[in-house]
Design a protein around this motif. Structure first.
Motif, PDB file in Angstrom:
ATOM      1  N   ASN A 186       0.756  -1.068  -0.005  1.00 40.79           N
ATOM      2  CA  ASN A 186       0.203  -0.223   0.165  1.00 40.79           C
ATOM      3  C   ASN A 186       0.807   1.252  -0.242  1.00 40.79           C
ATOM      4  OD1 ASN A 186      -2.639   1.378  -0.099  1.00 40.79           O
ATOM      5  ND2 ASN A 186      -2.642   1.496   2.152  1.00 40.79           N
ATOM      6  N   GLY A 187       1.829   1.227  -0.856  1.00 42.03           N
ATOM      7  CA  GLY A 187       2.829   2.422  -0.890  1.00 42.03           C
ATOM      8  C   GLY A 187       3.938   2.602   0.176  1.00 42.03           C
ATOM      9  N   TRP A 188       3.960   1.649   1.091  1.00 43.51           N
ATOM     10  CA  TRP A 188       4.919   1.659   2.162  1.00 43.51           C
ATOM     11  C   TRP A 188       6.052   0.650   1.989  1.00 43.51           C
ATOM     12  CZ3 TRP A 188       5.145   5.164   6.034  1.00 43.51           C
ATOM     13  CH2 TRP A 188       3.731   5.786   6.447  1.00 43.51           C
ATOM     14  N   LEU A 189       7.301   1.071   1.996  1.00 41.86           N
ATOM     15  CA  LEU A 189       8.537   0.063   1.896  1.00 41.86           C
ATOM     16  C   LEU A 189       8.791  -0.402   3.304  1.00 41.86           C
ATOM     17  CD1 LEU A 189      10.924  -1.358   0.153  1.00 41.86           C
ATOM     18  CD2 LEU A 189      12.115   0.835   0.572  1.00 41.86           C
ATOM     19  N   TYR A 190       8.946  -1.560   3.567  1.00 40.10           N
ATOM     20  CA  TYR A 190       9.191  -2.070   4.904  1.00 40.10           C
ATOM     21  C   TYR A 190      10.638  -2.996   4.742  1.00 40.10           C
ATOM     22  CZ  TYR A 190       4.199  -1.669   6.388  1.00 40.10           C
ATOM     23  OH  TYR A 190       2.936  -0.898   6.873  1.00 40.10           O
ATOM     24  N   PHE A 191      11.260  -2.887   6.076  1.00 34.46           N
ATOM     25  CA  PHE A 191      12.370  -3.801   6.229  1.00 34.46           C
ATOM     26  C   PHE A 191      12.402  -4.113   7.657  1.00 34.46           C
ATOM     27  CE2 PHE A 191      14.994  -0.177   7.153  1.00 34.46           C
ATOM     28  CZ  PHE A 191      15.886  -0.297   7.943  1.00 34.46           C
ATOM     29  N   THR A 192      13.036  -5.346   7.784  1.00 26.50           N
ATOM     30  CA  THR A 192      13.155  -5.958   9.099  1.00 26.50           C
ATOM     31  C   THR A 192      14.655  -6.918   9.302  1.00 26.50           C
ATOM     32  OG1 THR A 192      12.196  -7.373  10.919  1.00 26.50           O
ATOM     33  CG2 THR A 192      11.997  -8.015   8.537  1.00 26.50           C
ATOM     34  N   SER A 193      15.017  -6.846  10.517  1.00 29.70           N
ATOM     35  CA  SER A 193      15.837  -7.711  10.793  1.00 29.70           C
ATOM     36  C   SER A 193      17.429  -7.387  10.162  1.00 29.70           C
ATOM     37  CB  SER A 193      15.621  -9.386  10.477  1.00 29.70           C
ATOM     38  OG  SER A 193      14.425  -9.562  11.082  1.00 29.70           O
ATOM     39  N   GLY A 194      18.393  -8.281  10.270  1.00 30.29           N
ATOM     40  CA  GLY A 194      19.765  -8.104   9.613  1.00 30.29           C
ATOM     41  C   GLY A 194      20.773  -7.397  10.703  1.00 30.29           C
ATOM     42  N   ASP A 243      14.418  -5.239  14.550  1.00 31.75           N
ATOM     43  CA  ASP A 243      13.593  -4.208  14.362  1.00 31.75           C
ATOM     44  C   ASP A 243      12.931  -4.108  12.929  1.00 31.75           C
ATOM     45  OD1 ASP A 243      14.795  -3.023  16.532  1.00 31.75           O
ATOM     46  OD2 ASP A 243      16.180  -1.705  15.655  1.00 31.75           O
ATOM     47  N   VAL A 244      11.637  -3.267  12.893  1.00 32.27           N
ATOM     48  CA  VAL A 244      10.883  -3.245  11.703  1.00 32.27           C
ATOM     49  C   VAL A 244      10.735  -1.648  11.338  1.00 32.27           C
ATOM     50  CG1 VAL A 244       8.740  -3.483  10.348  1.00 32.27           C
ATOM     51  CG2 VAL A 244       9.497  -5.217  12.081  1.00 32.27           C
ATOM     52  N   TRP A 245      11.066  -1.310  10.347  1.00 32.65           N
ATOM     53  CA  TRP A 245      10.683   0.104   9.743  1.00 32.65           C
ATOM     54  C   TRP A 245      10.222   0.116   8.546  1.00 32.65           C
ATOM     55  CZ3 TRP A 245      13.267   4.187  12.552  1.00 32.65           C
ATOM     56  CH2 TRP A 245      14.364   3.769  13.419  1.00 32.65           C
ATOM     57  N   ARG A 246       9.582   1.354   8.316  1.00 30.07           N
ATOM     58  CA  ARG A 246       8.892   1.579   7.015  1.00 30.07           C
ATOM     59  C   ARG A 246       8.827   3.026   6.413  1.00 30.07           C
ATOM     60  NH1 ARG A 246       2.255   1.564   7.878  1.00 30.07           N
ATOM     61  NH2 ARG A 246       2.030   3.609   9.096  1.00 30.07           N
ATOM     62  N   THR A 247       8.825   3.204   5.404  1.00 30.57           N
ATOM     63  CA  THR A 247       8.749   4.646   4.796  1.00 30.57           C
ATOM     64  C   THR A 247       7.828   4.851   3.504  1.00 30.57           C
ATOM     65  OG1 THR A 247      10.145   6.458   4.072  1.00 30.57           O
ATOM     66  CG2 THR A 247      10.746   4.238   3.163  1.00 30.57           C
ATOM     67  N   LYS A 248       7.198   5.873   3.481  1.00 31.19           N
ATOM     68  CA  LYS A 248       6.317   5.920   1.976  1.00 31.19           C
ATOM     69  C   LYS A 248       7.356   5.999   0.856  1.00 31.19           C
ATOM     70  CE  LYS A 248       1.829   6.189   1.110  1.00 31.19           C
ATOM     71  NZ  LYS A 248       0.813   5.253   1.713  1.00 31.19           N
ATOM     72  N   LEU A 249       6.966   5.132  -0.136  1.00 34.03           N
ATOM     73  CA  LEU A 249       8.117   5.127  -1.289  1.00 34.03           C
ATOM     74  C   LEU A 249       7.255   5.657  -2.387  1.00 34.03           C
ATOM     75  CD1 LEU A 249      10.739   4.280  -2.067  1.00 34.03           C
ATOM     76  CD2 LEU A 249       9.664   2.070  -2.849  1.00 34.03           C
TER      77      LEU A 249
END
Length: 433
Positions: free
Chosen positions: A398-406, A423-429
């Motif tokens: 839905n327009g959000w880019l997510y990344f987790t872990s690492g 951690d989990v992060w998201r940003t509007k892409l």
């Protein structure tokens, strides 16, 4: 008869003394130079691996920027330090590998139940299935966690098969079934397995598939034209790059053949690559040659550092079934096998690792988001991450880019790896076409 004067003898003696003095000075200088070289070599060889302990306090090392770097060091997004030789006017970047990139507004979400390194992830609709991975260098996970992008919550944990690998997996999906190929079984630098499985995400049931011809670490894996393709990776010693390419006909979670078929070898071998299929074309991005190996004779297969070469090569297969080389990544990038998504006919890659520090030889993490436009075949650096990080697990909803872990960096001025995260992060892409 003329006798030699006393002043002639004195001049000869002085000349001899001067020559001896110069010879002695040269010998001392040579000894000091050799000693410093041995010290520098000893220091370099004592650098620890990327599994840094919590009390590691490595300092920034001064290095010369590469020729292709911006002359304005402030554009590198890094701290800048000056050499002791102030008169030389040399300004040296502490984090030479960062690329100029626009900022992104990142929002921190609910953390994963466990931290993961070298885990795997597959997105199906609004769910991100997160598999396995290291918890620490001495412990691995053997279960699946699920993140729901609609309500941004974790849940639905279930176990993996006991014979399934715990890291360095190959993985692909058809939208319901997830195919899991080979990988490393156990912690530290243990051996790979050739076992292959399929998960029905609707019933949570597992099935066995025919094993690979030989085990592999982190092979590039993707479904293409009704076949499960497995390419490259590392061979059984964990270090030697593999070029082999196999495929297996599959449908609805079942193998239609009993054995894997040999396909055209990949031009460059190695693990930790992104692999995607878009508009009936198969793409492979980045990767590396070489990896850590088990220390000879170690009862726990303790990881031992080996030389690695990270690269930014991009290859494609199409109707001609010949590998074609495309424009390379903006910089070498590895540890990105699950760090990508397809958005608006573009490949978006999040984080990874790049060339090692040229002095300390430590691993250097990437903190950029790359876009590869498949219409123009051009790369862009579209943003910065909250920190540099490798083996991210990425999704898009839905327009959000997510990344987790690492595993993230040691801080803004030190790109070496340190802490493993959940951690989990998201940003509007927003992507430019």
């Amino acid at each position: 008869m003329v006798r030699p004067s006393g002043s002639g003898k004195l001049g000869s003696a002085k000349l001899v003394l001067v020559c001896v003095g110069l010879l002695g000075f040269a010998l001392v200088a040579d000894f000091l130079w050799a000693s410093s070289s041995r010290f520098a070599s000893s220091f370099s060889s004592s650098i620890p691996s990327d599994w840094a302990s919590s009390h590691d306090s490595s300092q920034n090392t001064l290095i010369f920027p590469r020729k292709d770097e911006p002359k304005d060091s402030s554009k590198l997004g890094a701290a800048v330090v000056k050499s002791k030789d102030a008169g030389s006017g040399r300004v040296l970047s502490a984090t030479f590998a960062d690329l100029p990139a626009p900022g992104l507004n990142w929002e921190k979400m609910a953390a994963a139940p466990v931290p993961r390194l070298d885990g795997a992830a597959i997105q199906i609709k609004n769910l991100l299935y997160v598999f396995a991975g290291y918890g620490t260098i001495d412990s691995v996970h053997s279960h699946v966690d699920i993140y729901n992008f609609i309500d941004n919550t974790w849940g639905g944990r279930f176990d993996m098969p006991k014979k399934m690998a715990h890291s360095h997996l190959g993985m692909a999906t058809d939208g319901r079934y997830i195919y899991i190929v080979s990988g490393q079984y156990g912690p530290q630098c243990r051996g790979p397995t050739a076992s292959t499985f399929v998960l029905d995400t609707e019933t949570k049931q597992w099935r066995d598939l025919p094993p690979l011809p030989v085990p592999r670490y982190a092979p590039a894996t993707q479904l293409w034209r009704g076949r499960l393709h497995v390419m490259g990776g590392s061979k059984e010693n964990r270090h030697t790059p593999a070029l082999e390419h196999w495929s297996l006909a599959v449908k609805d979670g079942e193998a239609l053949e009993k054995e894997w078929r040999t396909e055209i070898p990949i031009p460059r071998g190695g693990p930790h690559r992104a692999c995607s299929v878009v508009e009936d074309r198969l793409y492979v991005f980045g990767g590396q040659e070489g990896d850590f190996m088990a220390k000879p004779g170690s009862p726990i297969f303790k990881c031992s550092r080996r030389n690695e070469v990270v690269y930014g090569d991009v290859y494609m297969l199409d109707d001609e079934m010949k590998w074609k080389e495309l424009p390379p990544l903006p910089k070498p990038d590895s540890h990105i096998e699950f760090a990508w998504v397809v958005v608006n006919n573009s490949i978006v890659i999040v984080g990874g690792t790049t060339d090692k520090h040229p002095v300390t030889k430590k691993m250097v993490l990437n903190g950029e988001v790359f876009q590869f436009n498949l219409d123009t075949l051009k790369w862009s650096v579209i943003g910065k991450l909250p920190y540099r990080v490798k083996t991210t697990l990425v999704g898009y909803w839905n327009g959000w880019l997510y990344f987790t872990s690492g595993q993230r960096d040691k801080g803004p001025d030190d790109p070496a790896p340190k802490k493993v995260l959940g951690d989990v992060w998201r940003t509007k892409l927003k992507l430019s076409l």
